[in-house]
Design an enzyme around this catalytic site. Structure first.
Site, PDB file in Angstrom:
ATOM      1  CG  HIS A  61      -8.941  14.564  -1.259  1.00  0.00           C
ATOM      2  ND1 HIS A  61      -7.768  14.446  -2.425  1.00  0.00           N
ATOM      3  CD2 HIS A  61      -9.279  13.117  -1.214  1.00  0.00           C
ATOM      4  CE1 HIS A  61      -7.793  13.347  -3.053  1.00  0.00           C
ATOM      5  NE2 HIS A  61      -8.664  12.278  -2.455  1.00  0.00           N
TER       6      HIS A  61
ATOM      7  CB  CYS B 152      -1.027  -0.016   1.231  1.00  0.00           C
ATOM      8  SG  CYS B 152      -1.804   1.366   1.376  1.00  0.00           S
TER       9      CYS B 152
ATOM     10  CG  HIS C  62      -6.821   9.271   0.894  1.00  0.00           C
ATOM     11  ND1 HIS C  62      -7.122   8.034   0.593  1.00  0.00           N
ATOM     12  CD2 HIS C  62      -7.456  10.152  -0.168  1.00  0.00           C
ATOM     13  CE1 HIS C  62      -7.624   7.952  -0.796  1.00  0.00           C
ATOM     14  NE2 HIS C  62      -7.473   9.091  -1.366  1.00  0.00           N
TER      15      HIS C  62
ATOM     16  N   GLY D 234     -15.237   7.368  -6.362  1.00  0.00           N
ATOM     17  CA  GLY D 234     -14.052   7.938  -6.904  1.00  0.00           C
ATOM     18  C   GLY D 234     -12.877   7.592  -6.444  1.00  0.00           C
TER      19      GLY D 234
ATOM     20  CG  ASN E 135     -13.004  11.044  -3.519  1.00  0.00           C
ATOM     21  OD1 ASN E 135     -14.083  11.711  -3.407  1.00  0.00           O
ATOM     22  ND2 ASN E 135     -11.777  11.464  -4.045  1.00  0.00           N
TER      23      ASN E 135
ATOM     24  CB  CYS F  64       1.051   1.448   4.400  1.00  0.00           C
ATOM     25  SG  CYS F  64      -0.599   0.828   4.878  1.00  0.00           S
TER      26      CYS F  64
END
Ligand code: DGP
EC number: 3.-.-.-
Length: 116
Positions: A100, A4, A98, A91, A85, A7
């Site tokens: 944004h 990942c 995470h 999307g 998202n 990560c």
């Protein structure tokens, strides 16, 4: 997760500049910015998305990181958007939770169309 990318970024395996770090989360600039300020807040532990049993302490760290980033980037007063998202219709392209943070310009008023 060993394969990942977030990560590896969040845990320092791939070096990147952190705008914020505590025991639970980091914040770093998005590689493909869509606004003058485009920062990602990323938990150090792997959670696929917001529904993936995210501890309350991690969510508290996300809130602290957001406030720290908007102050550090000077967008507290002008305003900003926070987006996570989720899944295919949402999307999401990186399957590590995470958030944004977008700001530094007038953002499109609709969240319905894909902007991220
Ligand atoms: P999303 O589509 O919501 O999963 O957003 C993933 C974001 O992650 C996208 O805006 C680009 C960003 N991104 C992908 N790979 C990297 C990377 O290696 N470094 C950084 N800084 N950002 C990345």
């Amino acid at each position: 997760m060993s394969d990942c990318i977030f990560c590896k970024l969040a845990n320092g395996e791939i070096p990147t500049e952190f705008l914020y770090e505590d025991e639970n989360v980091v914040a770093f600039r998005d590689a493909h910015p869509l606004a003058p300020v485009h920062v990602l807040v990323v938990p150090k532990a792997h959670h696929e998305n917001i529904l993936d049993s995210v501890p309350a302490q991690t969510l508290a760290s996300v809130a602290k990181a957001i406030e720290s980033v908007v102050d550090a980037t000077g967008i507290r007063e002008s305003g900003f958007r926070v987006v996570t998202n989720t899944g295919s219709d949402g999307g999401q392209s990186v399957m590590h939770l995470h958030f944004h943070i977008l700001g530094g310009k007038q953002l499109n008023p609709t969240c319905g169309e894909k902007e991220l």
